[in-house]
Write an enzyme that holds these catalytic residues in place. Structure first.
Site, PDB file in Angstrom:
ATOM      1  CD  GLU A  42     -32.851 -29.090   4.918  1.00 36.64           C
ATOM      2  OE1 GLU A  42     -33.562 -28.750   5.877  1.00 36.64           O
ATOM      3  OE2 GLU A  42     -31.609 -29.045   4.927  1.00 36.64           O
ATOM      4  NE  ARG A 285     -42.687 -31.261  14.297  1.00 32.79           N
ATOM      5  CZ  ARG A 285     -41.878 -30.989  13.272  1.00 32.79           C
ATOM      6  NH1 ARG A 285     -41.715 -29.738  12.869  1.00 32.79           N
ATOM      7  NH2 ARG A 285     -41.250 -31.948  12.672  1.00 32.79           N
ATOM      8  CE  LYS A 295     -36.658 -34.238   6.900  1.00 31.79           C
ATOM      9  NZ  LYS A 295     -36.339 -32.986   6.213  1.00 31.79           N
TER      10      LYS A 295
HETATM   11  P1  ATP Z   1     -36.861 -32.240  10.560  1.00 34.34           P
HETATM   12  O1  ATP Z   1     -36.969 -31.059  11.467  1.00 34.34           O
HETATM   13  O2  ATP Z   1     -37.097 -33.556  11.229  1.00 34.34           O
HETATM   14  O3  ATP Z   1     -35.657 -32.230   9.675  1.00 34.34           O
HETATM   15  P2  ATP Z   1     -38.508 -30.754   8.834  1.00 34.34           P
HETATM   16  O4  ATP Z   1     -39.771 -30.296   9.395  1.00 34.34           O
HETATM   17  O5  ATP Z   1     -37.403 -29.764   8.811  1.00 34.34           O
HETATM   18  O6  ATP Z   1     -38.102 -32.096   9.567  1.00 34.34           O
HETATM   19  P3  ATP Z   1     -38.862 -30.506   6.031  1.00 34.34           P
HETATM   20  O7  ATP Z   1     -38.399 -31.377   4.941  1.00 34.34           O
HETATM   21  O8  ATP Z   1     -38.273 -29.153   6.137  1.00 34.34           O
HETATM   22  O9  ATP Z   1     -38.654 -31.322   7.377  1.00 34.34           O
HETATM   23  O10 ATP Z   1     -40.450 -30.412   6.036  1.00 34.34           O
HETATM   24  C1  ATP Z   1     -41.221 -30.145   4.896  1.00 34.34           C
HETATM   25  C2  ATP Z   1     -42.581 -29.696   5.324  1.00 34.34           C
HETATM   26  O11 ATP Z   1     -43.202 -30.707   6.113  1.00 34.34           O
HETATM   27  C3  ATP Z   1     -42.501 -28.455   6.181  1.00 34.34           C
HETATM   28  O12 ATP Z   1     -43.476 -27.539   5.731  1.00 34.34           O
HETATM   29  C4  ATP Z   1     -42.793 -28.946   7.559  1.00 34.34           C
HETATM   30  O13 ATP Z   1     -43.434 -27.964   8.321  1.00 34.34           O
HETATM   31  C5  ATP Z   1     -43.690 -30.149   7.306  1.00 34.34           C
HETATM   32  N1  ATP Z   1     -43.562 -31.108   8.393  1.00 34.34           N
HETATM   33  C6  ATP Z   1     -42.453 -31.733   8.821  1.00 34.34           C
HETATM   34  N2  ATP Z   1     -42.694 -32.494   9.887  1.00 34.34           N
HETATM   35  C7  ATP Z   1     -44.019 -32.374  10.157  1.00 34.34           C
HETATM   36  C8  ATP Z   1     -44.909 -32.910  11.151  1.00 34.34           C
HETATM   37  N3  ATP Z   1     -44.471 -33.740  12.096  1.00 34.34           N
HETATM   38  N4  ATP Z   1     -46.206 -32.555  11.093  1.00 34.34           N
HETATM   39  C9  ATP Z   1     -46.661 -31.732  10.148  1.00 34.34           C
HETATM   40  N5  ATP Z   1     -45.892 -31.178   9.195  1.00 34.34           N
HETATM   41  C10 ATP Z   1     -44.584 -31.493   9.188  1.00 34.34           C
HETATM   42 MG    MG Z   2     -37.007 -28.077   7.676  1.00 38.13          MG
END
Ligand code: ATP
Ligand code: MG
Length: 579
Positions: A42, A285, A295
């Protein structure tokens, strides 16, 4: 003949995690002939090290199995999204060493999502609901209590279609109505209790401008995005496990395979038709101690100026790690060592640092630098004494070549390498003691010169001419070897000594009324003026060196200039945190 390491093929061992095993099995059974993955960020922030794990997994699998990986921006929430993030995310993925097959946006599919929603309505599987957000919560029930049907659940298909079209036509304010899936308010899985599929948001979108005032929710957009692109294995983190039934519900009930007319808008845009039936798999994760990764918290660190921006070398963002001196290969090595599983775990920060050390040890050339200088005058050398000594650039890799280092009567040595009253076990310089100057010979400290406050200002010593390289006494044993630079030739440099941003292992711990802000490590950034040997300053920004005995340093990506060098400490030579 016994197998030696030289006989082994020059490839990394096959990775055996459960996702790759599933893929091997799918290929062996003929369930798929080509593997397609995607990375779906995102664009609401910069990528962090957790994303790197997902990138290495998705792009890595595509490479290993001869498949493809798309980059898809999940841009369904225009309120939080920004083109600045879109550009940075692409840069970061390329920096990690990956290239996407297609660059897509969820917003490329808005027309398809809309047709899919109308189909669900026509099939009696979705309805327009007038409950407010608060009422929806009341009706939803809890983990132990079933929910209640919305009073709007039994509207006719015609009424639902009419209302949905008017939602899109902009007739209703934000929050007035939602489109909800008609599934089961009694489901044990709360995600299946008539979840929202579309909401009204009168907000312009970075890609589609004012074309839409309704936007699809994450679950339908994500599932259908995967289906549209023919993704075979949709890999996400464990918190989406409970969403998988809804993911499958969206894919199965929209069913592009039997309703290809829903994909017509793609043809109109010149996009290929490649729809399929994706499956979602969840992995744990990445969590690392001594850092925060949400984030929301990263944004707060930047906006509250607790760090110097997204690319502050202490940030766990890829921009920050890069500026700190992390290399793409160190990031990939780290992600390999962490592995993929379904077990949630907390990785020790030292694993990340260890991957960087191991990577840089093989590639970083050696240089000498002094970060807390103390002058040493070799009184038995002439004022004009100047010579060039030859040093190898890398002790284990002759291909890195050699360089010359100027040596003269006045040197800078590390203040820490001298002790007037040595602690037990001290091997370095003391008054009257001897030490080897790396690559130059053995010196003795004859005199400690102090100012009127009793502070040491310089040392006077003598160089043993018989101990010089090539002389018969060159191998004479002394306890310690220290590094140095020639005071006349060394270049003053700003040296930024970074350390972990937080001083506690779990900065997310809010149990005692504290927040991560209270756990910032005051020692995490220190800037000192040191001296580096001349050949270090010519380095291009982002060049990594091992400054002998001090650690790995990188020429700062933005501020380094050969005329005004700036080096960031990437990592110390040894782990100084573990007890
Ligand atoms: P936040 O919840 O902090 O906003 P997010 O997971 O929603 O982070 P995205 O941009 O939606 O962020 O994530 C893109 C991809 O990265 C998704 O497939 C997510 O599962 C993966 N991802 C994000 N954080 C992690 C993590 N700590 N470990 C492994 N994969 C991750
Ligand atoms: Mg997300």
């Amino acid at each position: 003949m016994s197998e030696t390491s030289a006989d082994l093929p020059d490839t990394a061992p096959e990775k055996k995690d459960f996702i790759r095993q599933i893929i091997r099995d799918d290929l062996a059974q003929g369930r798929h002939t080509a593997i397609r993955t995607r990375f779906p960020p995102e664009p609401n922030g910069y990528l962090h090290i957790g994303h790197a794990k997902s990138i290495c997994l998705n792009f890595g699998i595509a490479q290993e199995f001869g498949g493809i990986c798309n980059l898809r921006f999940d841009d369904t929430n225009p309120v939080k999204e920004d083109p600045e993030y879109v550009a940075a995310i692409q840069e970061d993925i390329r920096w990690l060493g990956f290239e996407w097959n297609e660059l897509r946006h969820a917003s490329d599919y808005f027309e398809v999502y809309y047709l899919a929603a109308e189909k669900l309505i026509a099939d009696g599987k979705a309805f327009v609901c007038d409950l407010s957000a608060e009422q929806v919560r009341e009706y939803r029930g809890t983990l132990t209590e079933p929910g209640r049907d919305s009073p709007w659940r039994n509207r006719s298909v015609e009424e639902n279609l009419d209302l949905f079209r008017r939602m899109q036509a902009g007739e209703f304010p934000d929050g007035a109505r939602t489109l909800r899936a008609k599934i089961d308010m009694h489901s044990g899985n709360i995600n299946m209790r008539d979840p929202a599929l579309y909401r009204i948001k009168h907000v312009p979108h970075q890609n589609t401008g004012n074309a839409w005032c309704i936007y699809p929710m994450y679950d339908i957009a994500h599932a259908l995005g995967d289906a549209i692109e023919g993704i075979t294995h949709s890999l996400c983190t464990l918190e989406f496990e409970d969403h998988r039934p809804l993911y499958d519900w969206c894919v199965d009930n929209v069913d592009f395979t039997h309703h290809p007319q829903l994909l017509q808008p793609l043809l109109d845009k010149g996009l290929p038709l490649e729809a399929g039936c994706p499956h979602q798999y969840e992995f744990s994760r990445l969590n690392i101690n001594y850092t925060v990764m949400s984030k929301r918290k990263l944004i707060a660190l930047v906006s509250e100026e607790l760090v110097d921006g997204w690319n502050d070398p202490r940030m766990p963002t890829l921009q920050g790690l890069r500026r700190r001196g992390y290399t793409p290969s160190a990031m990939r090595l780290f992600s390999e060592r962490v592995g993929i599983s379904k077990q949630n775990s907390l990785i020790d920060f030292s694993v990340l640092e260890g991957a960087l050390r191991d990577d840089l040890d093989t590639v970083a050339q050696r240089r000498m630098a002094v970060i807390e200088p103390l002058k040493l005058v070799l009184t038995n050398l002439a004022d004009t004494h100047e010579e060039m000594l030859v040093f190898s650039n890398h002790p284990k890799d002759p291909a890195c070549g050699e360089r010359q280092i100027p040596f003269s009567r006045e040197l800078w040595i590390e203040r820490e390498d001298f002790a007037e009253i040595p602690p037990k076990g001290w091997k370095r310089l003391i008054p009257g003691g001897e030490v080897r100057l790396r690559g130059a010979g053995i010196i003795r400290c004859d005199e400690v010169v102090k100012n009127e406050n009793g502070e040491i200002v310089e040392l006077h010593g003598t160089l043993d001419p018989q101990s010089r390289p090539g002389m018969e006494g060159a191998n004479r044993k002394v306890k310690g070897t220290i590094h140095w630079v020639s005071a006349k030739h060394a270049i003053a440099a700003e040296i930024r000594l970074y350390d972990r941003l937080f001083s506690v292992a779990n900065p997310d711990d809010e149990s005692s009324g504290k927040t991560y802000r209270d756990y910032l490590n005051p020692e995490s950034k220190r800037s000192v003026r040191g001296y580096v040997e001349p050949s270090a300053t010519q380095a291009a920004p982002e060049t990594s060196f091992q400054f002998e005995r001090l650690g790995y340093f990188v020429a700062d990506r933005y501020d380094h200039d050969p005329a005004a060098p700036v080096f960031n400490r990437s990592v110390t030579l040894r782990d100084t945190w573990s007890k």
